[in-house]
Design an enzyme around this catalytic site. Structure first.
Site, PDB file in Angstrom:
ATOM      1  N   SER A  50       9.285   0.714   3.620  1.00 51.64           N
ATOM      2  CA  SER A  50      10.096  -0.339   4.250  1.00 51.64           C
ATOM      3  C   SER A  50       9.436  -1.692   3.979  1.00 51.64           C
ATOM      4  CB  SER A  50      10.161  -0.092   5.757  1.00 51.64           C
ATOM      5  OG  SER A  50       8.845  -0.219   6.291  1.00 51.64           O
ATOM      6  N   ASP A  83      13.088   1.056   1.272  1.00 48.43           N
ATOM      7  CA  ASP A  83      13.933   1.427   2.412  1.00 48.43           C
ATOM      8  C   ASP A  83      14.396   0.137   3.116  1.00 48.43           C
ATOM      9  OD1 ASP A  83      15.098   3.124   4.269  1.00 48.43           O
ATOM     10  OD2 ASP A  83      13.263   3.409   5.453  1.00 48.43           O
ATOM     11  N   GLU A 142      24.622   0.464   2.345  1.00 54.82           N
ATOM     12  CA  GLU A 142      24.932   1.011   3.683  1.00 54.82           C
ATOM     13  C   GLU A 142      26.224   0.397   4.195  1.00 54.82           C
ATOM     14  OE1 GLU A 142      21.802   1.282   6.630  1.00 54.82           O
ATOM     15  OE2 GLU A 142      23.181   0.698   8.235  1.00 54.82           O
ATOM     16  N   GLY A 190      14.004   6.309  14.842  1.00 52.78           N
ATOM     17  CA  GLY A 190      13.044   6.395  15.942  1.00 52.78           C
ATOM     18  C   GLY A 190      13.062   7.731  16.666  1.00 52.78           C
ATOM     19  N   HIS A 223      20.344   8.652   7.233  1.00 49.75           N
ATOM     20  CA  HIS A 223      19.159   8.014   7.821  1.00 49.75           C
ATOM     21  C   HIS A 223      18.930   8.613   9.204  1.00 49.75           C
ATOM     22  CE1 HIS A 223      18.325   4.307   5.299  1.00 49.75           C
ATOM     23  NE2 HIS A 223      19.304   4.910   4.660  1.00 49.75           N
ATOM     24  N   SER A 225      17.028  10.903  10.349  1.00 50.44           N
ATOM     25  CA  SER A 225      17.218  12.354  10.330  1.00 50.44           C
ATOM     26  C   SER A 225      16.016  13.162  10.793  1.00 50.44           C
ATOM     27  CB  SER A 225      17.629  12.796   8.922  1.00 50.44           C
ATOM     28  OG  SER A 225      18.910  12.293   8.641  1.00 50.44           O
ATOM     29  N   SER A 226      15.126  12.533  11.538  1.00 49.49           N
ATOM     30  CA  SER A 226      14.035  13.327  12.111  1.00 49.49           C
ATOM     31  C   SER A 226      14.588  14.253  13.181  1.00 49.49           C
ATOM     32  CB  SER A 226      12.966  12.411  12.720  1.00 49.49           C
ATOM     33  OG  SER A 226      12.099  11.965  11.696  1.00 49.49           O
ATOM     34  N   ASN A 266      16.545  10.867   5.174  1.00 56.80           N
ATOM     35  CA  ASN A 266      15.401  10.012   5.524  1.00 56.80           C
ATOM     36  C   ASN A 266      14.647  10.544   6.735  1.00 56.80           C
ATOM     37  OD1 ASN A 266      16.486   8.374   3.572  1.00 56.80           O
ATOM     38  ND2 ASN A 266      16.379   6.504   4.792  1.00 56.80           N
ATOM     39  N   THR A 269       9.976   9.495  11.534  1.00 53.44           N
ATOM     40  CA  THR A 269       9.455   9.750  12.877  1.00 53.44           C
ATOM     41  C   THR A 269       8.706  11.090  12.995  1.00 53.44           C
ATOM     42  OG1 THR A 269      11.131   8.356  13.874  1.00 53.44           O
ATOM     43  CG2 THR A 269      10.161  10.044  15.299  1.00 53.44           C
TER      44      THR A 269
HETATM   45  P1  13P Z   1      13.713   8.740  11.571  1.00 51.78           P
HETATM   46  O1  13P Z   1      13.237   7.676  12.526  1.00 51.78           O
HETATM   47  O2  13P Z   1      14.702   9.663  12.221  1.00 51.78           O
HETATM   48  O3  13P Z   1      12.602   9.477  10.952  1.00 51.78           O
HETATM   49  O4  13P Z   1      14.503   8.008  10.406  1.00 51.78           O
HETATM   50  C1  13P Z   1      13.826   7.363   9.371  1.00 51.78           C
HETATM   51  C2  13P Z   1      14.747   6.599   8.503  1.00 51.78           C
HETATM   52  O5  13P Z   1      15.954   6.745   8.531  1.00 51.78           O
HETATM   53  C3  13P Z   1      14.138   5.646   7.551  1.00 51.78           C
HETATM   54  O6  13P Z   1      15.093   4.830   6.931  1.00 51.78           O
END
Ligand code: 13P
Length: 344
Positions: A50, A83, A142, A190, A223, A225-226, A266, A269
């Site tokens: 980022s 990113d 996006e 997040g 995005h 996707s944690s 992505n 987190t």
């Molecule tokens: P997370 O916070 O779910 O891991 O997402 C990270 C992300 O989308 C980075 O662009």
């Protein structure tokens, strides 16, 4: 193998019907964790930084660490991706630095906070596509606004407030020529995504499926996707952390997305949680330790475990040796002659 274009990786993933994790990095240990996981699972990989990561690492440190990664892991097709670029200039500087893929996030104004207009988004993204494709570099755009805030970037909205409109998505792709498209279907950046376990209805998967049907050749990006696994939260809280109960995106939903055109996923987190838990554990159990390696090594191992698991769950495992890299110059030729996708 030199750094490769993301377009090639995603075209290959589309052909093989799998997804590719894009993992955020800020430092050497995170890059090492990802590359080790890629070697262990034989996965192609997207490493992303980022704007915050670029400034934390002064950009050049990060870039040279990535060159070291390509030297040490020559068998792994590796992409270096920007990113959430907030402006044409940010993307330009990433391309000048050697990134092989950039995201122009024109869904927000250059302040990275205020939702923008469709026209602003198209204009900025189109400009980046022209500049990037001439050099064989991939572009992600996006449409709609993701929820939450990542590294200071984000409108801080609820994930469901600015969902992607399928008509706009089609128009956006036609007018910009992006290779990959991040869509808003209810995910957010997040740790605090959902306050209770999400059901199959929580994410707007029907919207994703519709967008894929209408844009079958555009690689979709998920995005935020944690999965924010409970076991990683528990380690942090067991050793003095204070995370509030929270839920992330279930892996099964991501896998459903992958069956419906999602090629880039992505994840940041989950890795942050793994690292923090491992460090807290060493601090709590061995308070006499003061060698940074005593906690950075377990932190790196913990992140590697998470990344390797995601690589298997997303289906990229086993695909590192499937193809030889296409040079960026050749990619530029292919864009020029409209010969994309590179893997039909
Ligand atoms: P997370 O916070 O779910 O891991 O997402 C990270 C992300 O989308 C980075 O662009």
């Amino acid at each position: 193998m030199p750094l490769v274009s993301m377009r090639q990786l995603l075209d290959e993933a589309a052909r093989g019907g799998y997804g590719v994790g894009a993992f955020n990095v800020n430092n050497m240990e995170q890059i090492q964790a990802i590359m080790e996981a890629a070697r262990e699972t034989k996965s192609p990989v997207i490493v992303q930084a980022s704007r915050g990561a670029r400034s934390y690492s002064q950009d050049r440190f990060l870039y040279h660490l990535m060159l070291a990664a390509t030297e040490l892991y020559p068998e792994i097709p590796t992409v270096l991706h920007l990113d959430h670029g907030n402006s044409v200039d940010t993307c330009k500087s990433a391309i000048a630095m050697g990134f092989t893929s950039v995201m122009m996030d024109g869904s927000l104004m250059p302040d990275g906070k205020t939702p923008s207009t469709f026209d602003h988004n198209v204009k900025a993204t189109r400009e980046v596509v022209e500049m990037a494709h001439a050099k064989g570099i991939t572009v992600e755009g996006e449409i709609g606004c993701l929820g939450g805030i990542e590294d200071g970037h984000g409108a801080g909205l609820d994930g469901l407030s600015h969902l992607t409109d399928p008509d706009q998505a089609v128009e956006f792709v036609q007018q910009t020529g992006v290779d990959a498209l991040a869509i808003a279907i209810g995910t957010s950046h997040g740790a605090y995504k959902f306050t209770k376990k999400p059901t199959g209805e929580t994410l707007k998967m029907d919207r994703l499926i519709e967008i894929h049907k209408r844009l079958p050749h555009t690689h979709l990006v998920m995005h935020g996707s944690s999965s924010v696994p409970k076991d990683l939260q528990d380690v942090i809280n067991k050793y003095g952390g204070k995370l509030k109960p929270t839920w992330g995106v279930p892996v099964e939903e991501i896998q459903l997305g992958i069956k419906n055109g999602v090629r880039k996923i992505n994840v940041d987190t989950d890795n942050r949680l793994a690292i923090t838990g491992a460090i807290r554990k060493v601090f709590a159990e061995k308070p006499e330790e003061f060698d940074p390696r005593s906690y950075l090594k377990p932190a790196r191992d913990a992140m590697k475990k998470v990344v390797a698991l995601r690589m298997m769950q997303f289906g990229q495992a086993g695909h590192a040796g499937d193809y030889a890299p296409i040079t960026l110059a050749e990619m530029a030729n292919r864009y020029e002659g409209n010969r994309v996708p590179v893997v039909p």
